[in-house]
Write a protein that holds these residues in place. Structure first.
Motif, PDB file in Angstrom:
ATOM      1  N   GLY A  40      -4.447   7.718 -10.200  1.00  0.00           N
ATOM      2  CA  GLY A  40      -5.489   6.713  -9.998  1.00  0.00           C
ATOM      3  C   GLY A  40      -5.567   6.365  -8.529  1.00  0.00           C
ATOM      4  O   GLY A  40      -5.181   7.153  -7.664  1.00  0.00           O
ATOM      5  N   GLY A  41      -6.050   5.205  -8.183  1.00  0.00           N
ATOM      6  CA  GLY A  41      -6.145   4.811  -6.791  1.00  0.00           C
ATOM      7  C   GLY A  41      -7.392   5.368  -6.123  1.00  0.00           C
ATOM      8  O   GLY A  41      -8.298   5.891  -6.786  1.00  0.00           O
ATOM      9  N   ASN A  42      -7.445   5.272  -4.816  1.00  0.00           N
ATOM     10  CA  ASN A  42      -8.613   5.688  -4.045  1.00  0.00           C
ATOM     11  C   ASN A  42      -8.294   6.908  -3.198  1.00  0.00           C
ATOM     12  O   ASN A  42      -7.245   6.957  -2.536  1.00  0.00           O
ATOM     13  CB  ASN A  42      -9.083   4.551  -3.125  1.00  0.00           C
ATOM     14  N   ARG A  43      -9.203   7.882  -3.195  1.00  0.00           N
ATOM     15  CA  ARG A  43      -9.060   9.042  -2.330  1.00  0.00           C
ATOM     16  C   ARG A  43      -9.366   8.644  -0.891  1.00  0.00           C
ATOM     17  O   ARG A  43     -10.347   7.953  -0.611  1.00  0.00           O
ATOM     18  CB  ARG A  43     -10.040  10.135  -2.748  1.00  0.00           C
ATOM     19  N   ILE A  44      -8.512   9.081   0.051  1.00  0.00           N
ATOM     20  CA  ILE A  44      -8.758   8.827   1.468  1.00  0.00           C
ATOM     21  C   ILE A  44      -8.463  10.097   2.260  1.00  0.00           C
ATOM     22  O   ILE A  44      -7.581  10.874   1.900  1.00  0.00           O
ATOM     23  CB  ILE A  44      -7.891   7.664   2.014  1.00  0.00           C
ATOM     24  N   ASN A  45      -9.218  10.324   3.312  1.00  0.00           N
ATOM     25  CA  ASN A  45      -9.011  11.448   4.224  1.00  0.00           C
ATOM     26  C   ASN A  45      -9.046  12.806   3.539  1.00  0.00           C
ATOM     27  O   ASN A  45      -8.539  13.788   4.068  1.00  0.00           O
ATOM     28  CB  ASN A  45      -7.671  11.317   4.975  1.00  0.00           C
ATOM     29  N   SER A  53      -5.419  12.648   0.482  1.00  0.00           N
ATOM     30  CA  SER A  53      -4.445  11.628   0.093  1.00  0.00           C
ATOM     31  C   SER A  53      -5.049  10.654  -0.903  1.00  0.00           C
ATOM     32  O   SER A  53      -6.276  10.542  -1.047  1.00  0.00           O
ATOM     33  CB  SER A  53      -3.948  10.856   1.326  1.00  0.00           C
ATOM     34  N   VAL A  54      -4.156   9.929  -1.563  1.00  0.00           N
ATOM     35  CA  VAL A  54      -4.539   8.887  -2.511  1.00  0.00           C
ATOM     36  C   VAL A  54      -3.840   7.601  -2.104  1.00  0.00           C
ATOM     37  O   VAL A  54      -2.642   7.610  -1.803  1.00  0.00           O
ATOM     38  CB  VAL A  54      -4.134   9.270  -3.951  1.00  0.00           C
ATOM     39  N   GLU A  55      -4.582   6.495  -2.079  1.00  0.00           N
ATOM     40  CA  GLU A  55      -4.003   5.195  -1.749  1.00  0.00           C
ATOM     41  C   GLU A  55      -3.891   4.354  -3.002  1.00  0.00           C
ATOM     42  O   GLU A  55      -4.867   4.164  -3.731  1.00  0.00           O
ATOM     43  CB  GLU A  55      -4.849   4.475  -0.705  1.00  0.00           C
ATOM     44  N   LEU A  56      -2.690   3.813  -3.213  1.00  0.00           N
ATOM     45  CA  LEU A  56      -2.430   2.945  -4.354  1.00  0.00           C
ATOM     46  C   LEU A  56      -2.016   1.572  -3.860  1.00  0.00           C
ATOM     47  O   LEU A  56      -1.378   1.437  -2.815  1.00  0.00           O
ATOM     48  CB  LEU A  56      -1.290   3.514  -5.211  1.00  0.00           C
ATOM     49  N   ALA A 113      -6.308  16.581  -8.479  1.00  0.00           N
ATOM     50  CA  ALA A 113      -5.368  16.434  -9.585  1.00  0.00           C
ATOM     51  C   ALA A 113      -4.428  15.257  -9.351  1.00  0.00           C
ATOM     52  O   ALA A 113      -4.087  14.518 -10.282  1.00  0.00           O
ATOM     53  CB  ALA A 113      -4.562  17.727  -9.753  1.00  0.00           C
ATOM     54  N   LEU A 114      -4.034  15.068  -8.094  1.00  0.00           N
ATOM     55  CA  LEU A 114      -3.155  13.939  -7.765  1.00  0.00           C
ATOM     56  C   LEU A 114      -3.851  12.609  -8.026  1.00  0.00           C
ATOM     57  O   LEU A 114      -3.274  11.681  -8.590  1.00  0.00           O
ATOM     58  CB  LEU A 114      -2.722  14.031  -6.297  1.00  0.00           C
ATOM     59  N   ARG A 120       0.847  -1.201   0.000  1.00  0.00           N
ATOM     60  CA  ARG A 120       0.000   0.000   0.000  1.00  0.00           C
ATOM     61  C   ARG A 120       0.878   1.245   0.000  1.00  0.00           C
ATOM     62  O   ARG A 120       1.785   1.377   0.814  1.00  0.00           O
ATOM     63  CB  ARG A 120      -0.916   0.013   1.230  1.00  0.00           C
ATOM     64  N   LEU A 121       0.588   2.149  -0.916  1.00  0.00           N
ATOM     65  CA  LEU A 121       1.264   3.442  -0.974  1.00  0.00           C
ATOM     66  C   LEU A 121       0.235   4.536  -0.707  1.00  0.00           C
ATOM     67  O   LEU A 121      -0.762   4.647  -1.428  1.00  0.00           O
ATOM     68  CB  LEU A 121       1.908   3.662  -2.342  1.00  0.00           C
TER      69      LEU A 121
END
Length: 297
Positions: A242-247, A250-253, A236-237, A225-226
Motif C-alpha cells: 500500500g502507501g504512495n508511489r514516489i520517484n 519507491s513506496v512511501e508509508l 508489485a511492492l 515516514r518509511l
C-alpha cells in the motif's frame, strides 16, 4: 535559594483588553539550552522584555536566580542579544566592548574576546564599517562578558553566514558548559533542533509545549515516514505494502510510532523485493506546525 537559573511562574500580562501573556510557566536550570519558538505575535518578545525587567507583568513571578527582573543583581546576572543589535558607529569594536566591560565591572581580555567571536582582525575598525553579521558577532562578545546566569538570545544567527552560525552555536555550547542557562528565540528550526536541550513553543500568548524533542514527538503522535525502494518491480511492492508511489521506484508509508516495528517486519518479510528502506521520524518543523497551529475560528 533556588536551583533554577531562570524561573517564570504563571505569568500573565494584558495590553489594553488583549492578554499578550497568558499563564506562562517556564524554568531553565544552569547550563540548559532552551529554544523558544512561536509565530510573530505569539508573545516571545514580550516574555523576553519581562525577563529583562523592561516591561511589567500583571500576574505571576519571574526570577533570575533569586533576583527580581530589573534589579541590580538581575542585570548583572543576565546577558541579552537583541535581533536588531545596534552600537555607536564612531566607536571601534575594541572601544565599544571595553566600555561594556567597564560598565559591567568585568575584567575581560577584550582582544581575546573579540578574537573568539571572529573579530580579531577588525577590533580597531569603526563599527560603522561593520557588516550586519559583524555587528551580531560584537553583540555576542558582549554576551560573553563575565559569566551570566542567563543569556537571552533573540534570533542570534540573523545576518550570519553558515560557518559563522556553526561558530555561534559552538560558543553557545561553551556558555552552557560554564553553567549559563541559554534561552534562544529563533525561527531557524533546523538549527535549534540539534543544538538545544528543550523546545518551548508559544501560541497566542500561551505556552503550548515545553519538553525534549523526543517527548514532544511522542506526545504529538505524528507519523513516521518509511520510504521503501523496490529492487525491480515497484508496482508489485506498492500492491503488497500500500502507501504512495514516489520517484517511480519507491513506496512511501506512514505509520504510528507504536506500529513502526510491525511495519518493518512486513517490509523485511518481502526479502529481495526490497532494495532499501529509509525511516524518517517527525522533524521539529512537523512538531512546530502541530503545536503552533492557529486555532480554528
Amino acid at each position: 535559594m533556588t536551583d533554577k537559573a531562570l524561573s517564570i511562574t504563571q505569568v500573565s500580562k494584558d495590553r489594553g483588553k488583549t492578554r499578550v501573556l497568558d499563564d506562562i510557566t517556564l524554568s531553565l536550570a544552569p547550563g540548559q539550552r532552551v529554544a523558544l519558538l512561536g509565530h510573530n505575535g505569539a508573545g516571545k518578545s514580550t516574555l523576553i522584555k519581562s525577563i529583562l525587567g523592561l516591561t511589567s507583568i500583571h500576574v505571576g513571578t519571574i526570577r533570575i536566580g533569586d533576583a527580581t527582573p530589573g534589579s541590580a543583581q538581575a542585570r548583572r546576572d543576565t546577558a541579552y542579544l537583541p535581533e536588531a543589535v545596534s552600537f555607536h558607529p564612531a566607536l571601534t569594536g575594541r572601544e565599544q566592548l571595553t566600555l561594556f566591560a567597564q560598565l559591567s565591572g568585568s575584567r575581560a581580555d577584550v582582544p581575546s574576546l573579540l578574537d573568539r567571536v571572529g573579530l580579531g582582525n577588525a577590533l580597531d575598525r569603526r563599527i560603522g564599517t561593520y557588516s550586519k553579521g559583524m555587528r551580531q558577532r560584537l553583540g555576542l562578545a558582549q554576551v560573553l562578558l563575565g559569566r551570566p546566569k542567563v543569556a537571552l538570545l533573540d534570533e542570534p544567527t540573523s545576518g550570519l553566514d553558515p560557518i559563522s552560525r556553526q561558530d555561534l552555536y559552538a560558543i553557545i555550547d561553551e556558555l552552557a558548559g560554564q553553567g549559563t542557562a541559554v534561552l534562544i528565540a529563533s525561527h531557524a528550526l533546523t538549527e535549534v533542533e540539534a543544538r538545544t536541550d528543550r523546545i518551548a513553543i508559544m501560541r497566542e500568548g500561551r505556552m503550548v509545549a515545553d519538553d525534549t524533542l523526543n517527548n514532544l514527538s511522542a506526545l504529538a503522535g505524528l507519523p513516521i515516514r518509511l520510504k521503501v525502494r523496490a529492487s525491480a518491480n515497484p508496482e508489485a511492492l506498492a500492491a503488497e505494502l500500500g502507501g504512495n508511489r514516489i520517484n517511480g521506484a519507491s513506496v512511501e508509508l506512514l505509520c504510528s510510532p507504536d506500529d513502526k516495528m510491525e511495519a518493518l517486519r512486513r517490509i523485511a518479510g518481502l526479502g529481495d523485493a526490497v532494495a532499501d528502506v529509509e525511516m524518517t521520524p517527525p522533524k521539529l518543523e512537523d512538531l512546530y506546525r502541530h503545536y503552533a497551529q492557529e486555532e480554528m475560528q
